[in-house]
Design a protein around this motif. Structure first.
Motif, PDB file in Angstrom:
ATOM      1  N   LYS A  31      -4.760  -0.540   1.595  1.00 54.32           N
ATOM      2  CA  LYS A  31      -4.616  -2.110   2.082  1.00 54.32           C
ATOM      3  C   LYS A  31      -4.281  -2.924   1.057  1.00 54.32           C
ATOM      4  O   LYS A  31      -3.951  -4.065   1.315  1.00 54.32           O
ATOM      5  N   THR A  32      -4.291  -2.558  -0.368  1.00 57.71           N
ATOM      6  CA  THR A  32      -4.350  -3.451  -1.480  1.00 57.71           C
ATOM      7  C   THR A  32      -2.708  -3.694  -1.690  1.00 57.71           C
ATOM      8  O   THR A  32      -2.442  -2.619  -2.134  1.00 57.71           O
ATOM      9  N   ILE A  33      -2.204  -4.795  -1.610  1.00 59.59           N
ATOM     10  CA  ILE A  33      -0.733  -4.859  -1.964  1.00 59.59           C
ATOM     11  C   ILE A  33      -0.347  -4.724  -3.517  1.00 59.59           C
ATOM     12  O   ILE A  33       0.401  -3.986  -3.944  1.00 59.59           O
ATOM     13  N   TRP A  34      -1.221  -5.741  -4.107  1.00 61.43           N
ATOM     14  CA  TRP A  34      -1.321  -5.558  -5.556  1.00 61.43           C
ATOM     15  C   TRP A  34      -2.052  -5.116  -6.320  1.00 61.43           C
ATOM     16  O   TRP A  34      -3.140  -5.720  -6.752  1.00 61.43           O
ATOM     17  N   GLY A  35      -2.033  -3.643  -6.469  1.00 58.08           N
ATOM     18  CA  GLY A  35      -3.304  -2.859  -6.963  1.00 58.08           C
ATOM     19  C   GLY A  35      -3.683  -3.391  -8.474  1.00 58.08           C
ATOM     20  O   GLY A  35      -4.947  -3.730  -8.606  1.00 58.08           O
ATOM     21  N   THR A  36      -2.566  -3.343  -9.110  1.00 55.49           N
ATOM     22  CA  THR A  36      -2.936  -3.892 -10.623  1.00 55.49           C
ATOM     23  C   THR A  36      -3.489  -5.287 -10.780  1.00 55.49           C
ATOM     24  O   THR A  36      -4.387  -5.702 -11.507  1.00 55.49           O
ATOM     25  N   TYR A  84       2.741  -0.618  -7.189  1.00 53.50           N
ATOM     26  CA  TYR A  84       3.178   0.691  -6.997  1.00 53.50           C
ATOM     27  C   TYR A  84       2.005   1.593  -6.488  1.00 53.50           C
ATOM     28  O   TYR A  84       2.375   2.635  -5.707  1.00 53.50           O
ATOM     29  N   GLN A  85       0.832   1.281  -6.610  1.00 57.03           N
ATOM     30  CA  GLN A  85      -0.305   2.054  -6.134  1.00 57.03           C
ATOM     31  C   GLN A  85      -0.391   2.292  -4.801  1.00 57.03           C
ATOM     32  O   GLN A  85      -0.710   3.194  -4.252  1.00 57.03           O
ATOM     33  N   ARG A  86      -0.232   1.278  -3.967  1.00 55.71           N
ATOM     34  CA  ARG A  86      -0.367   1.149  -2.567  1.00 55.71           C
ATOM     35  C   ARG A  86       0.363   2.128  -1.751  1.00 55.71           C
ATOM     36  O   ARG A  86      -0.093   3.206  -0.933  1.00 55.71           O
TER      37      ARG A  86
END
Lengths: 357, 363
Positions: free
Chosen positions: B249-254, B33-35
């Motif tokens: 740019k990061t799809i899966w931040g976690t 969800y961060q992206r």
């Protein structure tokens, strides 16, 4: 009914285990380090993978594969052709770049290291003075070349003068507006020795110049919080004292009336490890800490002036201004970077003077 | 009204509502969800989470009011407002809502496995195995379903501790200046959070299964508070760890944050994290499957067991049709709209309709 479902479930899970490719640790080649050199032809580059074979007598044998190509993944598939087992990059700990290659920019290399999820972000990036192939093809120690170099960088970050760096930090700074990246710079001395010669400073991900290792401590004071490091002060009467800093802090402060003026407050707390004079009286200690403050102030100021001259911002002043000024305009900042004036104030405290008086 | 009286033996204690809501809220969205937050609201993204958290509390209050008025689940509410037959038809549509939810969870998780662990994992076999397991759990009845949600929350809870590893590389001054973005940006961020925070609406479906539902109120609100706080803290850490452009740019931040974790016994922690995540996702699927099959049972005459199998089969078939990341992303975008429409628009509207009906009926 229930029993039947359980059986079906077990059957399905058995099927599943056959679904994915297995990677057994004995049957793969784990590349522990990689090095990129500029190639003989234009637009091509050479890549060296360093693998470690663990021998029966617990020793480690270094093995390298060198290939040439113009796409980073293509290089890997070429490497497969020279290796008895598939080369995997999941265990990579180190990646080196030749200086001349770094000067053309590392931007393209970032993509592979980010896109391939099997590469961790703890790995170290570094630049080398000569060919990386030579740097990796040597015999530094019993633990193998890859571990040797990455351990060397690691303990110098934790206890020495090298500022915090790894892929995570590099990526962060690479994408951060108002901050330029930097990497440790290595120099191979001979076949058994390699050392950290300084810090390579970048401008827009292109290598610019090397900060010599004696300046590293002051640079670290500017970029890292709670860092450690060693340095020497010379007193007026040519007595010398070696000080190990245990903890340091820095704080930037923008002047309210004139935002182009920045005050840098640095706090250093350290112990005296060596002293060439006769005895350390309290007044002597005061003198030493005064001298320390002067030196830090002078060196840090010179560093910032140097950065302004080269128009680079490895400390991240731009990023700092962004957090302090609402709707910060980076275009304007770039233009007015040269007008920035800084004041460095250092507050040094000598905590202990060792086991003798 | 028809017989939908739930026997006491099938009911759950009020405090278990806490686990049911959290386990359904925390799902696949947490990984990524961060992206979208960073894109919409920059470093102020965490404020969007707080906003949507407050909204959920209000909706939660509405749902309790509705359920109390109609003395039952959402089908009863529909029947209360628009009559018996029409109520059933509208409720029947919700079967597709939960099916879509299961499909989204499966597709996204399989994509994560394929990118982070095994590129050649078969979507079909994996979803089949998972759906068989879920069907089996649903056959155990509602109490088994709730049990899975309890373990789905307690067992992987240790993962929270792993984010401590990032602290060496976090810089919390990056969150400054606070509230630099306009309120529209923040609300847009909240909108894109809806897929991540959704799951609280389950209350309207499990309400008849709660012993002394009045007592469960505080647990339901506590659950929403817990997830909101968790999401906010994780967002704060992410925004301090990544630089803003990097996060966009990061799809899966976690998952990317786990790449920094260093443990003496495991080189790459993401593998453990992703493998563990299935424990968090299983209740998502199981509860949705149970709700969908129960909706089928109440709106048509289909038995719940048959309904469960039917839904599982449809899900496995539909999942097989999605191959590429772009297709999944397109479905995600569509689902986001549907979920937002149902949980944040339809339920409040239904609440007002219920309150008006109540007034009219009193007269």
């Amino acid at each position: 009914m229930k029993k039947r479902i359980v059986i079906l479930l077990i059957a399905a899970s058995i099927c599943l285990t056959g679904c994915v490719e297995k990677k057994i640790v004995d049957e793969i080649n784990i590349a522990i380090a990689a090095g990129f050199d500029s190639g003989d032809e234009k637009d091509k580059f050479k890549t060296t993978f360093l693998m470690q074979d663990f021998m029966k007598d617990m020793s480690v044998q270094n093995r390298t594969i060198t290939t040439e190509g113009n796409l980073r993944r293509e290089v890997l598939s070429d490497a497969h052709k020279q290796s008895p087992a598939p080369v995997v990059v999941g265990g990579m700990r180190l990646t080196l770049y030749e200086k001349s290659l770094a000067e053309t920019g590392l931007g393209e290399y970032v993509d592979t290291y980010q896109r391939d999820a099997s590469i961790g972000t703890r790995i170290y990036f570094a630049t080398t003075e000569g060919k990386t192939e030579d740097a990796l093809k040597a015999d530094y120690g019993l633990q193998g070349n890859g571990s040797f170099i990455s351990d060397m960088i690691e303990h110098n970050i934790r206890q020495g003068d090298v500022p915090k760096t790894n892929l995570a930090v590099f990526l962060h700074d690479y994408y951060q507006q108002g901050k330029d990246v930097y990497l440790p710079h290595l120099k191979k001395i001979d076949d058994q020795n390699i050392d950290i010669a300084g810090l390579m400073l970048f401008k827009d991900a292109k290598a610019l110049f090397v900060l010599p290792s004696e300046k590293l401590f002051y640079f670290k004071l500017l970029v890292d919080q709670y860092s450690k490091g060693d340095f020497t002060v010379t007193l007026d009467n040519s007595e010398k004292a070696s000080i190990h800093s245990i903890i340091s802090k820095h704080k930037f402060k923008i002047e309210k009336k004139d935002p182009t003026h920045l005050t840098i407050n640095i706090k250093v707390k350290g112990n005296i490890k060596e002293y060439t004079g006769h005895s350390l009286s309290p007044s002597r200690i005061k003198e030493i800490s005064k001298e320390l403050e002067n030196k830090v102030e002078k060196e840090c100021y010179e560093l910032v002036e140097k950065f302004k001259e080269e128009n680079i911002d490895p400390v991240g002043f731009g990023a700092f201004y962004k957090t302090k000024i609402r709707h910060f305009d980076f275009e304007k900042w770039k233009e007015s970077y040269g007008d920035l004036t800084v004041d460095v104030n250092c507050d040094a405290a000598i905590l202990e003077t060792g086991a003798i008086y | 009204m028809e017989s939908h009286v739930v026997p006491d033996s099938a009911k759950i204690s009020p405090f278990l509502v806490y686990y049911v809501i959290i386990s359904l809220q925390v799902g696949i969205g947490v990984l990524s969800y961060q992206r979208i937050l960073a894109k919409q609201a920059g470093h102020d993204g965490w404020i969007s989470i707080v906003i949507i958290g407050i909204v959920i509390h209000i909706i939660m209050w509405m749902m309790f009011k509705m359920a109390e008025t109609a003395e039952g689940d959402i089908i009863s509410v529909h029947q209360y407002v628009i009559g018996n037959m029409a109520g059933k038809v509208v409720s029947f549509l919700l079967v597709f809502y939960f099916m879509l939810y299961i499909i989204i969870v499966l597709l996204n998780f399989i994509e994560v496995i394929q990118i982070w662990m095994f590129p050649d994992l078969s979507t079909f076999w994996f979803s089949l195995a998972l759906m068989i397991l879920s069907t089996y759990l649903v056959f155990g009845g509602f109490r088994t379903v709730v049990g899975s949600s309890f373990f789905g929350l307690v067992l992987p809870a240790y993962l929270v501790l792993t984010f401590v590893f990032t602290f060496r590389y976090t810089d919390f001054t990056q969150l400054l200046p606070i509230a630099e973005h306009s309120i529209t940006d923040l609300l847009k961020g909240s909108y894109y959070m809806s897929l991540t925070v959704v799951g609280f609406e389950i209350l309207l479906f499990v309400y008849p299964f709660i012993k002394e539902p009045k007592k469960s109120k505080k647990w339901a609100h506590l659950a929403v508070l817990t997830t909101t706080v968790f999401y906010t803290l994780l967002a704060l850490i992410s925004f301090a760890y990544f630089s803003e452009a990097q996060l966009q740019k990061t799809i899966w931040g976690t998952l990317s944050m786990w790449q920094i974790v260093q443990l003496p016994f495991v080189e790459r922690f993401e593998y453990i994290g992703v493998a563990n995540w299935i424990l968090i996702l299983l209740p998502n699927i199981v509860i949705s499957l149970w709700v969908a099959s129960r909706l089928l049972k109440r709106t048509t005459k289909l038995r719940q067991r048959k309904g469960t199998i039917l839904i599982s089969v449809i899900v496995v078939i539909v999942v097989k049709f999605f191959d590429t990341g772009q297709e999944i992303q397109a479905l995600n975008d569509l689902t986001e709209k549907i979920i937002f429409g149902f949980a944040f628009v339809y339920i409040p509207l239904l609440f007002f309709a219920t309150m008006i009906t109540k007034r009219v009926k009193k007269r």
